[in-house]
Scaffold this active site. Structure first.
Site, PDB file in Angstrom:
ATOM      1  N   GLU A  53       0.847  -1.183   0.000  1.00 11.20           N
ATOM      2  CA  GLU A  53       0.000   0.000   0.000  1.00 11.20           C
ATOM      3  C   GLU A  53       0.890   1.243   0.000  1.00 11.20           C
ATOM      4  O   GLU A  53       1.931   1.270   0.650  1.00 11.20           O
ATOM      5  CB  GLU A  53      -0.890  -0.009   1.241  1.00 11.20           C
ATOM      6  CG  GLU A  53      -1.886   1.138   1.297  1.00 11.20           C
ATOM      7  CD  GLU A  53      -2.741   1.125   2.554  1.00 11.20           C
ATOM      8  OE1 GLU A  53      -3.852   1.661   2.503  1.00 11.20           O
ATOM      9  OE2 GLU A  53      -2.289   0.588   3.592  1.00 11.20           O
ATOM     10  N   LYS A 126     -10.045   0.799  -2.338  1.00 19.97           N
ATOM     11  CA  LYS A 126     -10.163   0.403  -0.932  1.00 19.97           C
ATOM     12  C   LYS A 126     -11.533   0.784  -0.376  1.00 19.97           C
ATOM     13  O   LYS A 126     -11.949   1.939  -0.449  1.00 19.97           O
ATOM     14  CB  LYS A 126      -9.054   1.075  -0.125  1.00 19.97           C
ATOM     15  CG  LYS A 126      -8.979   0.637   1.329  1.00 19.97           C
ATOM     16  CD  LYS A 126      -7.792   1.304   2.009  1.00 19.97           C
ATOM     17  CE  LYS A 126      -7.600   0.839   3.438  1.00 19.97           C
ATOM     18  NZ  LYS A 126      -6.424   1.492   4.073  1.00 19.97           N
ATOM     19  N   CYS A 166      -5.091  -3.406   3.201  1.00 17.22           N
ATOM     20  CA  CYS A 166      -4.814  -3.021   4.581  1.00 17.22           C
ATOM     21  C   CYS A 166      -6.006  -3.218   5.521  1.00 17.22           C
ATOM     22  O   CYS A 166      -6.324  -4.332   5.907  1.00 17.22           O
ATOM     23  CB  CYS A 166      -4.292  -1.586   4.600  1.00 17.22           C
ATOM     24  SG  CYS A 166      -3.372  -1.157   6.102  1.00 17.22           S
TER      25      CYS A 166
END
Length: 277
Positions: A53, A126, A166
């Protein structure tokens, strides 16, 4: 989300790799570090390579990523990823990069994927945005990032791959939407505080419950902006066993995506077939 291709044959095993980095505020320097790590992984025979990321930038301030955000499909970061995938003839999963959002003050935190010909085959934005406060340590991704909404998986000759980033790791329902897949990829910049407590546990849980491999690739160390990321990039097999890991600093994690292992695990313990909800 793209449905599995009926023509796909899950017969090819492949070496997979995570390229752990400690990115800084200068995009050119970060691309050079990424190029070095990808070349090392490809030289060892990796066919699928993932970056962390925010691999192109870990800025000195939250707004720095907005300054370097790119239009979808155009820009030096995306051109670098396409060219690097083609150069090494690999499937390259570009960690996450800042792309334009509807809000001019924000970005989309996006994973973009390129095939061995350098063609983009997938984009994932995301969905879950990190928020955390403990003492003086505070993060609020929603202040500078616009959330995505669609799960994404795609097919390769080496199996079906599900994408996440994440903080998504804490939401198992996302991975149930993706299942069944052969590989889950998790580029991350987990904080040292949360990573030390939860990173490994969550990764192994996602591998076990989805009976697939997990390729987790983190930022790993002290950054120029003062932030410390957990690193501990790893490959986890469908039984929850850690195949390889890198605790801190730049480096490559390498392991085999073995379809025999996936098939045996699912045959011995057919939990995916036993799902009710």
């Amino acid at each position: 989300m793209n449905p599995p291709s009926p023509e796909r044959q899950k017969t090819e095993n492949a070496l997979i790799a995570a390229v752990q980095l400690v990115s800084g505020p200068r995009v050119a320097d970060n691309l050079a570090a990424a190029a070095h790590g990808v070349a090392e992984a490809a030289a060892q025979g990796a066919r699928i390579v993932a970056l962390p990321e925010y691999f192109p930038i870990m800025g000195m301030a939250e707004g720095d990523k907005v300054k370097v955000r790119e239009v979808d499909g155009h820009g030096p970061i995306q051109e670098f990823l396409a060219a690097t995938a083609k150069q090494h003839g690999i499937w390259l999963i570009g960690g996450s990069i800042p792309l334009e959002a509807k809000d001019a003050a924000k970005v989309m935190n996006s994973t973009v994927v390129y095939d061995p010909a350098g063609q983009r085959v997938a984009r994932y934005d995301k969905i879950h945005l990190f928020g955390f406060q403990k003492g003086l340590e505070r993060y609020d991704e929603a202040a500078s990032i616009e959330a995505g909404s669609e799960p994404v998986a795609f097919d390769t000759p080496y199996g079906r791959i599900g994408l996440s980033i994440c903080y998504d790791l804490r939401f198992p329902e996302l991975y149930r939407r993706l299942a069944p897949v052969d590989l889950i990829v998790v580029p991350a910049a987990f904080t040292e505080t949360t990573g030390r407590a939860h990173w490994e546990i969550l990764l192994r849980a996602r591998a076990i419950e989805n009976q697939c491999y997990v390729l987790a690739v983190g930022q790993g160390g002290k950054h120029e902006n003062g932030r410390e990321t957990h690193g501990n990039s790893m490959i986890v097999d469908p039984w929850g066993t850690i195949v390889d890991r890198k605790l801190k600093g730049p480096g490559v994690v390498l392991g085999l995506l073995d379809h025999g292992c996936i098939a045996e695990t699912r045959a011995n313990l057919p939990a995916l077939k036993h799902r009710v909800l």
